[in-house]
Design a protein around this motif. Structure first.
Motif, PDB file in Angstrom:
ATOM      1  N   VAL A  25       0.857  -1.185   0.000  1.00 56.34           N
ATOM      2  CA  VAL A  25       0.000   0.000   0.000  1.00 56.34           C
ATOM      3  C   VAL A  25       0.894   1.236   0.000  1.00 56.34           C
ATOM      4  O   VAL A  25       1.854   1.305   0.771  1.00 56.34           O
ATOM      5  CB  VAL A  25      -0.923   0.022   1.241  1.00 56.34           C
ATOM      6  N   ALA A  26       0.592   2.180  -0.872  1.00 52.97           N
ATOM      7  CA  ALA A  26       1.341   3.440  -0.851  1.00 52.97           C
ATOM      8  C   ALA A  26       0.669   4.365   0.152  1.00 52.97           C
ATOM      9  O   ALA A  26      -0.531   4.640   0.059  1.00 52.97           O
ATOM     10  CB  ALA A  26       1.370   4.075  -2.233  1.00 52.97           C
ATOM     11  N   ILE A  27       1.453   4.811   1.134  1.00 57.71           N
ATOM     12  CA  ILE A  27       0.884   5.654   2.192  1.00 57.71           C
ATOM     13  C   ILE A  27       1.592   7.004   2.263  1.00 57.71           C
ATOM     14  O   ILE A  27       2.806   7.100   2.082  1.00 57.71           O
ATOM     15  CB  ILE A  27       0.985   4.967   3.569  1.00 57.71           C
ATOM     16  N   PRO A  28       0.813   8.054   2.530  1.00 63.07           N
ATOM     17  CA  PRO A  28       1.443   9.358   2.669  1.00 63.07           C
ATOM     18  C   PRO A  28       2.199   9.454   3.992  1.00 63.07           C
ATOM     19  O   PRO A  28       1.763   8.888   4.992  1.00 63.07           O
ATOM     20  CB  PRO A  28       0.258  10.326   2.675  1.00 63.07           C
ATOM     21  N   THR A  29       3.358  10.090   3.963  1.00 57.15           N
ATOM     22  CA  THR A  29       4.014  10.510   5.211  1.00 57.15           C
ATOM     23  C   THR A  29       4.369  11.980   4.993  1.00 57.15           C
ATOM     24  O   THR A  29       4.218  12.489   3.882  1.00 57.15           O
ATOM     25  CB  THR A  29       5.299   9.717   5.549  1.00 57.15           C
ATOM     26  N   GLU A  30       4.843  12.630   6.031  1.00 57.57           N
ATOM     27  CA  GLU A  30       5.171  14.050   5.875  1.00 57.57           C
ATOM     28  C   GLU A  30       6.366  14.279   4.959  1.00 57.57           C
ATOM     29  O   GLU A  30       6.525  15.363   4.411  1.00 57.57           O
ATOM     30  CB  GLU A  30       5.387  14.707   7.242  1.00 57.57           C
ATOM     31  N   THR A  31       7.213  13.248   4.775  1.00 58.87           N
ATOM     32  CA  THR A  31       8.399  13.440   3.930  1.00 58.87           C
ATOM     33  C   THR A  31       8.065  13.176   2.464  1.00 58.87           C
ATOM     34  O   THR A  31       8.031  14.101   1.654  1.00 58.87           O
ATOM     35  CB  THR A  31       9.550  12.512   4.381  1.00 58.87           C
ATOM     36  N   VAL A  32       7.819  11.902   2.148  1.00 60.64           N
ATOM     37  CA  VAL A  32       7.418  11.490   0.792  1.00 60.64           C
ATOM     38  C   VAL A  32       6.409  10.360   0.961  1.00 60.64           C
ATOM     39  O   VAL A  32       6.239   9.840   2.060  1.00 60.64           O
ATOM     40  CB  VAL A  32       8.628  10.989  -0.032  1.00 60.64           C
ATOM     41  N   TYR A  33       5.749   9.975  -0.119  1.00 57.11           N
ATOM     42  CA  TYR A  33       4.876   8.794  -0.046  1.00 57.11           C
ATOM     43  C   TYR A  33       5.760   7.558   0.087  1.00 57.11           C
ATOM     44  O   TYR A  33       6.823   7.466  -0.528  1.00 57.11           O
ATOM     45  CB  TYR A  33       3.995   8.690  -1.295  1.00 57.11           C
ATOM     46  N   GLY A  34       5.317   6.619   0.929  1.00 60.47           N
ATOM     47  CA  GLY A  34       6.083   5.400   1.142  1.00 60.47           C
ATOM     48  C   GLY A  34       5.387   4.211   0.489  1.00 60.47           C
ATOM     49  O   GLY A  34       4.159   4.152   0.432  1.00 60.47           O
ATOM     50  N   LEU A  35       6.186   3.284  -0.017  1.00 56.85           N
ATOM     51  CA  LEU A  35       5.638   2.034  -0.558  1.00 56.85           C
ATOM     52  C   LEU A  35       5.755   1.013   0.570  1.00 56.85           C
ATOM     53  O   LEU A  35       6.819   0.471   0.835  1.00 56.85           O
ATOM     54  CB  LEU A  35       6.445   1.599  -1.776  1.00 56.85           C
ATOM     55  N   ALA A  36       4.616   0.796   1.264  1.00 52.93           N
ATOM     56  CA  ALA A  36       4.669   0.095   2.545  1.00 52.93           C
ATOM     57  C   ALA A  36       4.289  -1.371   2.458  1.00 52.93           C
ATOM     58  O   ALA A  36       3.418  -1.769   1.683  1.00 52.93           O
ATOM     59  CB  ALA A  36       3.757   0.803   3.544  1.00 52.93           C
ATOM     60  N   ALA A  37       4.956  -2.170   3.308  1.00 54.65           N
ATOM     61  CA  ALA A  37       4.620  -3.583   3.499  1.00 54.65           C
ATOM     62  C   ALA A  37       4.816  -3.921   4.969  1.00 54.65           C
ATOM     63  O   ALA A  37       5.613  -3.269   5.655  1.00 54.65           O
ATOM     64  CB  ALA A  37       5.531  -4.463   2.642  1.00 54.65           C
ATOM     65  N   ASP A  38       4.096  -4.913   5.449  1.00 48.13           N
ATOM     66  CA  ASP A  38       4.269  -5.436   6.801  1.00 48.13           C
ATOM     67  C   ASP A  38       5.718  -5.898   6.964  1.00 48.13           C
ATOM     68  O   ASP A  38       6.167  -6.810   6.259  1.00 48.13           O
ATOM     69  CB  ASP A  38       3.298  -6.616   6.976  1.00 48.13           C
ATOM     70  N   ALA A  39       6.453  -5.269   7.893  1.00 51.37           N
ATOM     71  CA  ALA A  39       7.884  -5.551   8.036  1.00 51.37           C
ATOM     72  C   ALA A  39       8.168  -6.950   8.566  1.00 51.37           C
ATOM     73  O   ALA A  39       9.312  -7.404   8.542  1.00 51.37           O
ATOM     74  CB  ALA A  39       8.541  -4.513   8.950  1.00 51.37           C
ATOM     75  N   THR A  40       7.144  -7.646   9.047  1.00 50.95           N
ATOM     76  CA  THR A  40       7.365  -9.003   9.559  1.00 50.95           C
ATOM     77  C   THR A  40       7.065 -10.067   8.500  1.00 50.95           C
ATOM     78  O   THR A  40       7.220 -11.253   8.749  1.00 50.95           O
ATOM     79  CB  THR A  40       6.485  -9.291  10.802  1.00 50.95           C
ATOM     80  N   ASN A  41       6.634  -9.635   7.319  1.00 47.00           N
ATOM     81  CA  ASN A  41       6.243 -10.569   6.257  1.00 47.00           C
ATOM     82  C   ASN A  41       7.271 -10.511   5.115  1.00 47.00           C
ATOM     83  O   ASN A  41       7.287  -9.571   4.319  1.00 47.00           O
ATOM     84  CB  ASN A  41       4.835 -10.177   5.769  1.00 47.00           C
ATOM     85  N   GLY A  42       8.139 -11.528   5.076  1.00 47.19           N
ATOM     86  CA  GLY A  42       9.242 -11.517   4.118  1.00 47.19           C
ATOM     87  C   GLY A  42       8.795 -11.463   2.668  1.00 47.19           C
ATOM     88  O   GLY A  42       9.404 -10.792   1.834  1.00 47.19           O
ATOM     89  N   ASP A  43       7.722 -12.151   2.366  1.00 47.05           N
ATOM     90  CA  ASP A  43       7.223 -12.170   1.002  1.00 47.05           C
ATOM     91  C   ASP A  43       6.734 -10.776   0.602  1.00 47.05           C
ATOM     92  O   ASP A  43       6.996 -10.298  -0.506  1.00 47.05           O
ATOM     93  CB  ASP A  43       6.078 -13.198   0.907  1.00 47.05           C
ATOM     94  N   ALA A  44       6.059 -10.119   1.529  1.00 46.30           N
ATOM     95  CA  ALA A  44       5.567  -8.760   1.262  1.00 46.30           C
ATOM     96  C   ALA A  44       6.734  -7.793   1.093  1.00 46.30           C
ATOM     97  O   ALA A  44       6.730  -6.944   0.194  1.00 46.30           O
ATOM     98  CB  ALA A  44       4.643  -8.310   2.396  1.00 46.30           C
ATOM     99  N   VAL A  45       7.759  -7.936   1.948  1.00 49.26           N
ATOM    100  CA  VAL A  45       8.925  -7.041   1.863  1.00 49.26           C
ATOM    101  C   VAL A  45       9.659  -7.275   0.538  1.00 49.26           C
ATOM    102  O   VAL A  45      10.063  -6.325  -0.136  1.00 49.26           O
ATOM    103  CB  VAL A  45       9.871  -7.238   3.067  1.00 49.26           C
ATOM    104  N   ALA A  46       9.779  -8.536   0.145  1.00 49.57           N
ATOM    105  CA  ALA A  46      10.398  -8.828  -1.155  1.00 49.57           C
ATOM    106  C   ALA A  46       9.594  -8.156  -2.265  1.00 49.57           C
ATOM    107  O   ALA A  46      10.154  -7.684  -3.258  1.00 49.57           O
ATOM    108  CB  ALA A  46      10.462 -10.334  -1.382  1.00 49.57           C
TER     109      ALA A  46
END
Ligand code: TXA
Ligand code: MG
Length: 330
Positions: A25-46
């Motif tokens: 999911v692309a989420i807004p942050t105050e710096t730039v938009y982030g391309l986010a994944a659950d950090a505990t899910n290796g497949d998602a991070v890949a």
């Protein structure tokens, strides 16, 4: 194109659900938009590396909702604690020692023993709270392109490859966070960014040191313990020799694999994303078996295969445990 939602309660819940299911999911942050994944899910991070088309698994920043969450994963020294009190939530990332045995997937920190943490402002914090897990998130753009600072820009670039984009309008800061690391009682800047060095100096009453970002990342990798297992690595093998452990890939085995000391398959079906998610963990597990050599079956170079092979080549490279040895290798 991806689905685009705003930042209401429903958007938070939808984003948290998709992330929990291993989606990007692309989420807004105050710096730039982030391309986010659950950090505990290796497949998602890949999946992040795949979507960005990143040739290397460089370490990712992990986003937390509060200090208590940061404390679950990292050891926070007093100076870092002062920085957190002064600047979180905000555009400041801290590189901290990763606590052992945390569920953060090793691909997030690229196998390092430190982790880059930050607490973003805005809706990202609510999503992380709802998920109750940190989010790994680099800037939401294809590798080599400019960071996404609006939902439209993110959609144009990555829309085909992600499930959802949350639109909070243009990013407030528009520049990635400042990354610092406390070392020997000094605060070092690893990457200048959205928080000015002067602001940090004023808050702490100290002068900041500078450190080359590459050095911060590469230095631990050279100390033989991170990417590099204790065993020697033999790559691209078609035949397993006596006493070797095998890091396998795909449905077909190298000859002699049945007699190997140990055998772990990165992806029996030949899926590079699954292989990427398993890589660091499987290298460590095979190394623990104590064989002198880990023989690695051929892994294709397309897609995430490039980054996987990059890491394998580094792990296989001659390495030194002393400066004198290092000079000889050079
Ligand atoms: O503003 C930002 O920081 C954005 C938004 C989305 O939060 N995120 C961002 O993340 O720029 P990312 O993952 O692209 O940042 C990665 C950089 C690496 O290139 C490296 O410089 C640094 O963070 N980094 C990550 N982990 C590190 C570590 N353990 N040691 C040293 N540097 C690290
Ligand atoms: Mg970027």
């Amino acid at each position: 194109m991806a689905r685009i939602m705003g930042t209401d309660e429903q958007a938070v819940l939808t984003a948290a659900e998709l992330l929990a299911a291993g989606k990007l999911v692309a989420i807004p942050t105050e710096t730039v938009y982030g391309l986010a994944a659950d950090a505990t899910n290796g497949d998602a991070v890949a999946g992040i590396f795949e979507a960005k088309g990143r040739p290397h698994f460089n370490p990712l920043i992990c986003h937390v909702s509060d200090t208590a969450m940061a404390e679950r994963y990292a050891t926070i020294d007093p100076l870092s604690r002062r920085l957190i009190a002064a600047f979180w939530p905000g555009p400041l990332t801290l590189v901290l020692p990763l606590k052992a045995g945390t569920p953060i997937h090793p691909l997030v920190a690229a196998g390092l023993e430190t982790i880059a943490l930050r607490m973003p402002r805005g809706i990202a914090g609510k999503i992380i709270s709802a998920l109750d897990r940190p989010l790994a998130a680099p800037s939401a753009n294809t590798s080599g392109r400019i960071s996404g600072t609006s939902a439209g820009a993110v959609n144009d670039d990555l829309g085909e490859r992600i499930s959802l984009i949350l639109d909070a309008g243009p990013s407030e800061v528009g520049l990635e966070s400042t990354i610092v690391k406390v070392e020997g009682g000094k605060v070092l800047i690893l990457r200048p960014g959205g928080l000015a060095a002067e602001d940090i100096e004023a808050a702490l009453g100290v002068t900041l040191g500078r450190m080359d970002q590459r050095a911060a990342i590469e230095a631990p990798g050279m100390m033989a313990s991170h990417y590099a297992p204790a065993a020697k690595m033999r790559l691209n093998i078609h035949e397993v020799r006596a006493g070797e452990a095998v890091l396998a890939f795909g449905p077909e085995r190298a000859s002699g694999a049945e007699n190997a000391v140990g055998n772990l398959n990165l992806s029996p079906s030949g899926n590079l994303r699954e292989a990427a998610a398993n890589l660091f963990d499987f290298m460590k597990r095979l190394d623990r078996l104590g064989s002198a050599v880990i023989a690695v079956e051929p892994i294709p170079f397309n897609g995430l295969g490039e980054a996987i092979n990059d890491r394998l080549v580094r792990a296989a490279a001659p390495r030194a445990s002393t400066i004198a040895e290092l000079d000889q290798i050079k």
